[in-house]
Design a protein around this motif. Structure first.
Motif, short mmCIF file in Angstrom:
data_model
loop_
_atom_site.label_atom_id
_atom_site.label_comp_id
_atom_site.label_asym_id
_atom_site.label_seq_id
_atom_site.Cartn_x
_atom_site.Cartn_y
_atom_site.Cartn_z
N GLY A 26 30.65 33.02 42.11
CA GLY A 26 30.56 33.14 43.55
C GLY A 26 29.40 34.02 43.92
N ARG A 27 29.14 34.10 45.17
CA ARG A 27 27.97 34.83 45.63
C ARG A 27 28.23 36.32 45.71
NH1 ARG A 27 26.54 31.73 51.04
NH2 ARG A 27 28.81 31.93 51.28
N THR A 28 27.18 37.06 45.60
CA THR A 28 27.16 38.49 45.88
C THR A 28 28.20 39.29 45.10
OG1 THR A 28 28.60 38.29 47.84
CG2 THR A 28 26.21 38.13 48.16
N PHE A 29 28.35 39.00 43.81
CA PHE A 29 29.26 39.79 42.97
C PHE A 29 28.92 41.26 43.06
CE2 PHE A 29 31.79 41.04 39.43
CZ PHE A 29 31.02 41.92 38.68
N SER A 30 27.65 41.57 43.09
CA SER A 30 27.23 42.96 43.05
C SER A 30 27.60 43.73 44.31
CB SER A 30 25.72 43.05 42.83
OG SER A 30 25.03 42.40 43.88
N SER A 31 28.06 43.05 45.34
CA SER A 31 28.47 43.75 46.55
C SER A 31 29.97 44.01 46.60
CB SER A 31 28.05 42.95 47.79
OG SER A 31 28.74 41.72 47.84
N TYR A 32 30.69 43.64 45.54
CA TYR A 32 32.13 43.81 45.51
C TYR A 32 32.54 45.00 44.64
CZ TYR A 32 33.00 39.34 47.77
OH TYR A 32 33.06 38.31 48.67
N SER A 33 33.51 45.75 45.10
CA SER A 33 34.21 46.68 44.24
C SER A 33 35.16 45.85 43.36
CB SER A 33 35.03 47.67 45.05
OG SER A 33 34.20 48.46 45.87
N MET A 34 35.31 46.28 42.12
CA MET A 34 36.12 45.54 41.16
C MET A 34 37.22 46.44 40.62
SD MET A 34 34.64 42.60 41.15
CE MET A 34 35.50 41.86 39.77
N GLY A 35 38.30 45.82 40.18
CA GLY A 35 39.39 46.63 39.66
C GLY A 35 40.22 45.89 38.64
N TRP A 36 41.03 46.67 37.95
CA TRP A 36 42.03 46.14 37.04
C TRP A 36 43.40 46.66 37.45
CZ3 TRP A 36 41.04 42.53 33.36
CH2 TRP A 36 39.71 42.35 32.97
N PHE A 37 44.35 45.76 37.46
CA PHE A 37 45.73 46.09 37.73
C PHE A 37 46.57 45.51 36.60
CE2 PHE A 37 45.61 47.54 42.21
CZ PHE A 37 44.28 47.28 42.49
N ARG A 38 47.79 45.98 36.45
CA ARG A 38 48.64 45.43 35.40
C ARG A 38 50.08 45.33 35.86
NH1 ARG A 38 48.47 50.44 31.01
NH2 ARG A 38 49.79 51.92 32.18
N GLN A 39 50.78 44.40 35.26
CA GLN A 39 52.19 44.21 35.58
C GLN A 39 52.97 44.07 34.28
OE1 GLN A 39 53.06 40.92 38.21
NE2 GLN A 39 55.01 41.82 38.81
N ALA A 40 53.82 45.04 34.03
CA ALA A 40 54.69 45.02 32.87
C ALA A 40 55.94 44.19 33.18
CB ALA A 40 55.08 46.43 32.48
N PRO A 41 56.61 43.69 32.16
CA PRO A 41 57.82 42.88 32.39
C PRO A 41 58.84 43.62 33.23
CG PRO A 41 57.13 42.74 30.10
CD PRO A 41 56.27 43.79 30.73
N GLY A 42 59.29 42.97 34.29
CA GLY A 42 60.31 43.55 35.14
C GLY A 42 59.84 44.63 36.08
N LYS A 43 58.53 44.84 36.16
CA LYS A 43 58.00 45.92 37.01
C LYS A 43 57.00 45.36 38.01
CE LYS A 43 58.66 49.62 33.66
NZ LYS A 43 58.03 50.80 32.99
N GLU A 44 56.65 46.19 38.98
CA GLU A 44 55.67 45.80 39.97
C GLU A 44 54.25 45.93 39.39
OE1 GLU A 44 58.09 47.08 44.03
OE2 GLU A 44 56.26 48.13 43.45
N ARG A 45 53.33 45.28 40.05
CA ARG A 45 51.94 45.37 39.63
C ARG A 45 51.38 46.74 40.04
NH1 ARG A 45 48.43 40.23 40.86
NH2 ARG A 45 48.85 40.83 43.00
N ASP A 46 50.71 47.40 39.08
CA ASP A 46 50.19 48.74 39.30
C ASP A 46 48.69 48.80 39.13
OD1 ASP A 46 53.03 50.21 37.60
OD2 ASP A 46 52.71 49.90 39.75
#
Length: 122
Positions: A26-46
């Motif tokens: 997609g366009r303008t990747f360099s203008s986006y903040s990026m992140g990583w999140f994770r979701q363990a079994p039975g838990k919410e995404r953190d």
């Protein structure tokens, strides 16, 4: 619109390392903040980690600080998560995410990948 595809997940022993990658299209990747999140079994995404568009600022969850490193290569439209000293409790599906915002990155983002599974054996 940004499309995100994660890779690099797998099975690793406790104490080991993995590097996750997230390729963005997609366009303008360099203008986006990026992140990583994770979701363990039975838990919410953190929240795990985030990086601003220039890479000038990074943010980490307390649980991964000092063990995980987020980085990006805007020329390759890719963001990375280097994970060292992995623990059993790091087992989760890891999601790459993107947002045009520079604030409240821990609270969530606007575009999401489908995730990659990381399993840490004890």
């Amino acid at each position: 619109q940004v499309q995100l595809v994660e890779s690099g997940g797998g099975l690793v022993q406790a104490g080991g390392s993995l590097r996750l990658s997230c390729a963005a299209s997609g366009r303008t990747f360099s203008s986006y903040s990026m992140g990583w999140f994770r979701q363990a079994p039975g838990k919410e995404r953190d929240f795990v980690a985030a990086i601003t568009w220039s890479g000038g600022s990074t943010y980490y969850a307390d649980s991964v600080k000092g063990r995980f490193t987020i980085s990006r290569d805007n020329a390759k439209n890719t963001v990375y998560l280097q994970m060292n000293s992995l623990k059993y409790e790091d087992t989760a599906i890891y999601y790459c995410a993107a947002t045009p915002r520079l604030y409240s990155l821990r609270d969530g983002m606007d575009y999401w990948g489908k995730g990659t599974l990381v399993t840490v054996s004890s």
